[in-house]
Each structure stands twice: as structure tokens, then as C-alpha cells.
Design a protein around this motif. Structure first.
Motif, PDB file in Angstrom:
ATOM      1  N   GLU A 121       0.793   5.514  -0.262  1.00  0.00           N
ATOM      2  CA  GLU A 121      -0.069   6.694  -0.182  1.00  0.00           C
ATOM      3  C   GLU A 121       0.460   7.770  -1.113  1.00  0.00           C
ATOM      4  OE1 GLU A 121      -1.180   9.797   3.263  1.00  0.00           O
ATOM      5  OE2 GLU A 121      -1.957   7.763   3.576  1.00  0.00           O
ATOM      6  N   ARG A 131     -10.145  -2.355   3.950  1.00  0.00           N
ATOM      7  CA  ARG A 131      -8.854  -2.087   3.331  1.00  0.00           C
ATOM      8  C   ARG A 131      -8.266  -3.387   2.800  1.00  0.00           C
ATOM      9  NH1 ARG A 131      -6.716   2.832   5.291  1.00  0.00           N
ATOM     10  NH2 ARG A 131      -5.039   2.502   3.791  1.00  0.00           N
ATOM     11  N   ASP A 183      -7.271   1.452  -2.561  1.00  0.00           N
ATOM     12  CA  ASP A 183      -7.237   0.532  -1.422  1.00  0.00           C
ATOM     13  C   ASP A 183      -8.609   0.489  -0.758  1.00  0.00           C
ATOM     14  OD1 ASP A 183      -6.453  -1.141   0.588  1.00  0.00           O
ATOM     15  OD2 ASP A 183      -5.410   0.398   1.752  1.00  0.00           O
ATOM     16  N   HIS A 184      -9.538  -0.208  -1.433  1.00  0.00           N
ATOM     17  CA  HIS A 184     -10.920  -0.231  -0.953  1.00  0.00           C
ATOM     18  C   HIS A 184     -11.634  -1.439  -1.546  1.00  0.00           C
ATOM     19  CE1 HIS A 184     -15.268   0.929  -1.458  1.00  0.00           C
ATOM     20  NE2 HIS A 184     -15.109   1.156  -0.176  1.00  0.00           N
ATOM     21  N   VAL A 208       0.863  -1.184   0.000  1.00  0.00           N
ATOM     22  CA  VAL A 208       0.000   0.000   0.000  1.00  0.00           C
ATOM     23  C   VAL A 208       0.896   1.229   0.000  1.00  0.00           C
ATOM     24  CG1 VAL A 208      -1.713   1.345   1.262  1.00  0.00           C
ATOM     25  CG2 VAL A 208      -1.924  -1.142   1.131  1.00  0.00           C
TER      26      VAL A 208
END
Length: 316
Positions: free
Chosen positions: A230, A258, A250-251, A228
Motif C-alpha cells: 500500500e 483483488r 490491485d484490481h 501487495v
């Protein structure tokens, strides 16, 4: 090497033009003109520095023209002066080859329908017409995110293209021009170069332009690994499969959870919360909906993603 008479005359002509501007527009106009000249000199200086860097670091036997033409900065300058070793159609093909891995995630592909010259309405540059195939065709969300990726790749490799039209993709608002560098018209003075700067519009949500973000400090991922990352405050799930890197929001659409701890099983991703599975290569398709793919370009070790405004600073 001493400057030639032609080079000295060009320098004197520039100085004379700046003096004329100063007299006709006053000190403010002269200051603005000086700043313009400095910016142009810095622009070309950056290009020359890049040429030196590329040639200095090139392995033995490298074709210098192919090396320089393949660089985004130097290639753009070569296009500007009609010196690029590859024609427009060849460079469009290379740009589309860059995005085909992302198109494959939508079970689609793209064909060149044509390249049109300047229009009759005063528009500078060329118009590239494309035709989507596969699941990209007919799905507005898929087609528009694919379009962002295509436009970015084309703008970098083919700056003389000012507009991209994709058959079957409806434009709700007029499409802003791509970042476009026009070549010098035949017979025009060397300094008379048309150009236009703009931003490609993201159309999944009207008025929400796509912003391309570099992913710096990205850890190396082996095949079957995920992480992951950001970007601009938006968590993205990155997954490496043989041959390609994929990016998704991320869903999980099944449980809104997550996916950072999701298991990768072959080409399937399994949500750690609800066990829903999604096809990584096929745009995240699954029984409970599909993941939201994020346009991604990977070239020479650098990775960039396109984040539409609807994702920047917003939640699920």
C-alpha cells in the motif's frame, strides 16, 4: 589549509552584498537574504557530504569521476558548473536505459528524436524530443504513463533538460517544466545561475499529476513471487519476474476483485476470483481487458512508483 586571497575576497563580497540588501530593503529583506545564503550553503554542504560518503565507501579501482557523475545529488552539482564527465546525450541515454524495462511492459521502446537548445520565447534549458515505438505509440493511456516514467528519469540524470516532448502524445494542457537546473552561461558570474523547479504532469486524467512515491520496507521478492504493497493509501500488486519488477493496481478488470492471492504462472497472472489471466510483461493485457500498470523505477536497491492523482484516495 588556509583560505586563498580569492576565497577571502568572495566571502567579503557576499558579506558586502548582504549589507547592501539590508540597507536597501530593511531588516526583513536582510533576514530573507541571510536565509537564502544559509539554504545555499546547506545545499552545497549536502553535496560535499555525499562526495565524501561515495569516495569513502567506493571499492578499490573505482573511477571517481564516473562514481560522482552517476550520483543524482553530486551529478546535478557537476552539471550546474559544467563539470560533469558525461555529455548531455550520454546521460539521456542512461536515463532511457533505466525506463526500458517499464517500456517493455508496454511492448514498446523509445528513440531520441533530437535535443533542441533554448527557445526564442525565453525558456531556459534544453528540450528533449522523443519518439515512442511499439504499443506505447497510439495508446493515450499507455503513452502518458510511459511519459511520467521518462520525465522522472530524465529529471534525475539530466537536470539541464527543462522539457520533454513525446511525438504522438497530445497535450491537453500546457506541460509544466521539469525540475531543471541550468548551467552557468559563458562569461556569467559564478552566482548567476538560472534555474526552474516544477512538477511533471500526469495526463491520463487532466489535472491529475503523477506523484512519485518511494516503496520503503518492501520485502525481497524472488522470481515468480508477488506481494501487495500500500502506497499513499493505494494498494499495488508488485510482481517479480526474471530481470524486472512490475507494479499494477490491485484490481481485476474482469471481476473487480483483488489480486493479492493471484497465482503467477510463468509470465501470466491468474485472478483468484474469476480465473482471468493477464500478461505480466505486456502491460497486463488479457481477454477481459488489461491490468492498470503503475510506472516503476528500480535503482540501487530503491524502488519508486508514480501514482497519478486519479489513483490517490480513489476506488476502482
Amino acid at each position: 589549509m588556509a583560505a586563498t586571497a580569492k576565497e577571502r575576497q568572495a566571502g567579503e563580497h557576499i558579506s558586502a552584498l548582504l549589507d547592501d540588501l539590508g540597507r536597501s530593503m530593511g531588516p526583513a529583506g536582510r533576514e530573507l537574504a541571510d536565509e537564502l545564503v544559509r539554504s545555499i550553503v546547506e545545499f552545497y554542504g549536502s553535496g560535499l557530504a555525499r562526495v565524501v560518503e561515495l569516495l569513502r565507501d567506493a571499492p578499490d579501482g573505482t573511477d571517481p569521476l564516473a562514481l560522482l557523475g552517476g550520483d543524482e545529488t553530486v551529478g546535478g552539482l557537476l552539471v550546474l558548473h559544467d563539470l560533469h564527465p558525461e555529455d548531455t546525450l550520454t546521460r539521456v541515454g542512461r536515463a532511457l536505459d533505466e525506463v526500458r524495462p517499464y517500456l517493455g511492459s508496454h511492448a514498446g521502446d523509445v528513440d531520441i528524436a533530437g535535443i533542441d537548445p533554448e527557445g526564442d520565447e525565453g525558456a531556459d534549458g534544453l528540450t528533449l524530443r522523443l519518439r515512442l515505438r511499439g504499443s506505447c505509440d497510439g495508446c493515450p493511456s499507455s503513452a502518458q504513463t510511459v511519459r511520467w516514467t521518462i520525465e522522472e528519469a530524465v529529471a534525475r540524470r539530466v537536470p539541464e533538460i527543462s522539457k520533454v516532448e513525446v511525438e504522438g502524445v497530445t497535450e491537453e494542457e500546457p506541460q509544466p517544466k521539469l525540475l531543471q537546473i541550468g548551467s552557468r552561461p559563458p562569461g556569467a558570474p559564478a552566482g548567476d545561475v538560472p534555474g526552474r523547479a516544477g512538477a511533471a504532469d500526469g495526463a491520463r486524467t487532466a489535472g491529475a499529476p503523477a506523484e512519485w512515491q518511494p516503496l520503503t520496507g518492501l520485502p525481497a521478492l524472488a522470481d515468480g513471487e508477488s506481494t501487495v504493497y500500500e502506497s499513499a493509501g493505494t494498494p499495488l500488486l508488485l510482481i517479480r519476474l526474471p530481470g524486472n519488477l512490475y507494479a499494477y493496481r490491485d484490481h481485476c478488470p474482469g471481476c473487480a476483485g483483488r489480486l493479492g492471492e493471484a497465482a503467477v504462472d510463468g509470465e501470466r497472472l491468474r485472478c483468484p476470483s474469476c480465473a482471468a489471466e493477464y500478461d505480466i510483461r505486456r502491460a497486463g493485457q488479457g481477454e477481459h481487458g488489461h491490468l492498470e500498470p503503475v510506472p516503476l523505477l528500480e535503482e540501487s536497491g530503491s524502488v519508486r512508483v508514480a501514482l497519478p492523482g486519479v489513483l490517490l484516495g480513489t476506488g476502482p
